[in-house]
Design a protein around this motif. Structure first.
Motif, PDB file in Angstrom:
ATOM      1  N   THR A   5      36.665 105.520 -50.864  1.00  0.00           N
ATOM      2  CA  THR A   5      35.451 104.728 -50.991  1.00  0.00           C
ATOM      3  C   THR A   5      35.349 103.989 -52.323  1.00  0.00           C
ATOM      4  O   THR A   5      35.055 102.789 -52.318  1.00  0.00           O
ATOM      5  CB  THR A   5      34.198 105.594 -50.753  1.00  0.00           C
ATOM      6  N   PRO A   6      35.579 104.626 -53.472  1.00  0.00           N
ATOM      7  CA  PRO A   6      35.473 103.867 -54.724  1.00  0.00           C
ATOM      8  C   PRO A   6      36.426 102.674 -54.780  1.00  0.00           C
ATOM      9  O   PRO A   6      36.051 101.617 -55.272  1.00  0.00           O
ATOM     10  CB  PRO A   6      35.809 104.899 -55.802  1.00  0.00           C
ATOM     11  N   THR A   7      37.640 102.834 -54.258  1.00  0.00           N
ATOM     12  CA  THR A   7      38.596 101.733 -54.260  1.00  0.00           C
ATOM     13  C   THR A   7      38.130 100.615 -53.334  1.00  0.00           C
ATOM     14  O   THR A   7      38.179  99.445 -53.696  1.00  0.00           O
ATOM     15  CB  THR A   7      39.991 102.238 -53.833  1.00  0.00           C
ATOM     16  N   VAL A   8      37.693 100.975 -52.146  1.00  0.00           N
ATOM     17  CA  VAL A   8      37.201  99.984 -51.194  1.00  0.00           C
ATOM     18  C   VAL A   8      35.975  99.278 -51.773  1.00  0.00           C
ATOM     19  O   VAL A   8      35.865  98.052 -51.701  1.00  0.00           O
ATOM     20  CB  VAL A   8      36.867 100.641 -49.835  1.00  0.00           C
ATOM     21  N   LEU A   9      35.064 100.028 -52.361  1.00  0.00           N
ATOM     22  CA  LEU A   9      33.865  99.441 -52.950  1.00  0.00           C
ATOM     23  C   LEU A   9      34.220  98.506 -54.094  1.00  0.00           C
ATOM     24  O   LEU A   9      33.676  97.402 -54.187  1.00  0.00           O
ATOM     25  CB  LEU A   9      32.909 100.539 -53.418  1.00  0.00           C
ATOM     26  N   ALA A  10      35.131  98.923 -54.963  1.00  0.00           N
ATOM     27  CA  ALA A  10      35.539  98.070 -56.082  1.00  0.00           C
ATOM     28  C   ALA A  10      36.151  96.767 -55.572  1.00  0.00           C
ATOM     29  O   ALA A  10      35.829  95.683 -56.091  1.00  0.00           O
ATOM     30  CB  ALA A  10      36.528  98.810 -56.976  1.00  0.00           C
ATOM     31  N   ARG A  11      36.998  96.867 -54.554  1.00  0.00           N
ATOM     32  CA  ARG A  11      37.592  95.654 -53.978  1.00  0.00           C
ATOM     33  C   ARG A  11      36.521  94.772 -53.345  1.00  0.00           C
ATOM     34  O   ARG A  11      36.565  93.547 -53.453  1.00  0.00           O
ATOM     35  CB  ARG A  11      38.664  96.025 -52.958  1.00  0.00           C
ATOM     36  N   TRP A  12      35.557  95.391 -52.669  1.00  0.00           N
ATOM     37  CA  TRP A  12      34.473  94.631 -52.039  1.00  0.00           C
ATOM     38  C   TRP A  12      33.653  93.895 -53.090  1.00  0.00           C
ATOM     39  O   TRP A  12      33.358  92.715 -52.946  1.00  0.00           O
ATOM     40  CB  TRP A  12      33.595  95.551 -51.200  1.00  0.00           C
ATOM     41  N   VAL A  13      33.265  94.597 -54.156  1.00  0.00           N
ATOM     42  CA  VAL A  13      32.464  93.990 -55.220  1.00  0.00           C
ATOM     43  C   VAL A  13      33.227  92.818 -55.844  1.00  0.00           C
ATOM     44  O   VAL A  13      32.661  91.743 -56.058  1.00  0.00           O
ATOM     45  CB  VAL A  13      32.049  95.035 -56.280  1.00  0.00           C
ATOM     46  N   GLU A  14      34.512  93.001 -56.104  1.00  0.00           N
ATOM     47  CA  GLU A  14      35.328  91.916 -56.661  1.00  0.00           C
ATOM     48  C   GLU A  14      35.353  90.713 -55.719  1.00  0.00           C
ATOM     49  O   GLU A  14      35.237  89.569 -56.168  1.00  0.00           O
ATOM     50  CB  GLU A  14      36.762  92.395 -56.912  1.00  0.00           C
ATOM     51  N   ALA A  15      35.481  90.966 -54.424  1.00  0.00           N
ATOM     52  CA  ALA A  15      35.517  89.876 -53.442  1.00  0.00           C
ATOM     53  C   ALA A  15      34.184  89.136 -53.375  1.00  0.00           C
ATOM     54  O   ALA A  15      34.150  87.900 -53.327  1.00  0.00           O
ATOM     55  CB  ALA A  15      35.894  90.427 -52.063  1.00  0.00           C
ATOM     56  N   VAL A  16      33.077  89.883 -53.391  1.00  0.00           N
ATOM     57  CA  VAL A  16      31.757  89.242 -53.333  1.00  0.00           C
ATOM     58  C   VAL A  16      31.490  88.441 -54.617  1.00  0.00           C
ATOM     59  O   VAL A  16      30.975  87.323 -54.559  1.00  0.00           O
ATOM     60  CB  VAL A  16      30.642  90.285 -53.074  1.00  0.00           C
ATOM     61  N   GLU A  17      31.848  89.026 -55.767  1.00  0.00           N
ATOM     62  CA  GLU A  17      31.686  88.291 -57.028  1.00  0.00           C
ATOM     63  C   GLU A  17      32.453  86.979 -56.981  1.00  0.00           C
ATOM     64  O   GLU A  17      31.924  85.932 -57.380  1.00  0.00           O
ATOM     65  CB  GLU A  17      32.166  89.135 -58.215  1.00  0.00           C
ATOM     66  N   ALA A  18      33.686  87.009 -56.495  1.00  0.00           N
ATOM     67  CA  ALA A  18      34.494  85.791 -56.400  1.00  0.00           C
ATOM     68  C   ALA A  18      33.873  84.803 -55.422  1.00  0.00           C
ATOM     69  O   ALA A  18      33.764  83.603 -55.725  1.00  0.00           O
ATOM     70  CB  ALA A  18      35.926  86.139 -55.987  1.00  0.00           C
ATOM     71  N   GLU A  19      33.450  85.299 -54.263  1.00  0.00           N
ATOM     72  CA  GLU A  19      32.857  84.429 -53.237  1.00  0.00           C
ATOM     73  C   GLU A  19      31.591  83.751 -53.737  1.00  0.00           C
ATOM     74  O   GLU A  19      31.334  82.577 -53.445  1.00  0.00           O
ATOM     75  CB  GLU A  19      32.561  85.245 -51.977  1.00  0.00           C
ATOM     76  N   LEU A  20      30.779  84.482 -54.495  1.00  0.00           N
ATOM     77  CA  LEU A  20      29.509  83.940 -54.999  1.00  0.00           C
ATOM     78  C   LEU A  20      29.652  83.293 -56.372  1.00  0.00           C
ATOM     79  O   LEU A  20      28.657  82.891 -56.975  1.00  0.00           O
ATOM     80  CB  LEU A  20      28.456  85.055 -55.049  1.00  0.00           C
TER      81      LEU A  20
END
Length: 98
Positions: A5-20
């Motif tokens: 979960t922490p790895t998936v969450l970190a990747r998700w946050v990075e992706a959303v930051e990039a997208e936004l």
């Protein structure tokens, strides 16, 4: 939560930051999760996403307002302020609300 979960969450946050188009590392995930936990456990489960959204919105408004007066609430204290409110929240049944 699983071990991944922490790895998936970190990747998700990075992706959303990039997208936004937000700066990398612009969110304190631990702070957001702690705030969501406090709202969910002391107010109601649906209060978790709404509360975190409201704190983000308040931070955005504060950032857009430019320099703040010395006696104003610092932006980094907004989550702590909302968390304290949640931790002290009394259910409507104990407040006499109908």
């Amino acid at each position: 939560m699983t071990q991944e979960t922490p790895t998936v969450l970190a990747r998700w946050v990075e992706a959303v930051e990039a997208e936004l188009e937000l700066p990398a590392g612009s969110v304190d995930v631990t702070e957001v999760l702690d705030l969501a936990r406090d709202a969910a456990h002391h107010v109601a489960r649906p209060a978790a996403p709404v509360t975190t959204y409201l704190v983000g919105y308040a931070r955005g408004l504060a950032a857009g307002a430019g320099p703040r007066l010395p006696d104003d609430q610092p932006d980094d204290q907004l989550a702590a302020q909302a968390s304290r409110l949640a931790l002290g929240w009394e259910p409507a049944s104990t407040r006499g609300d109908t």
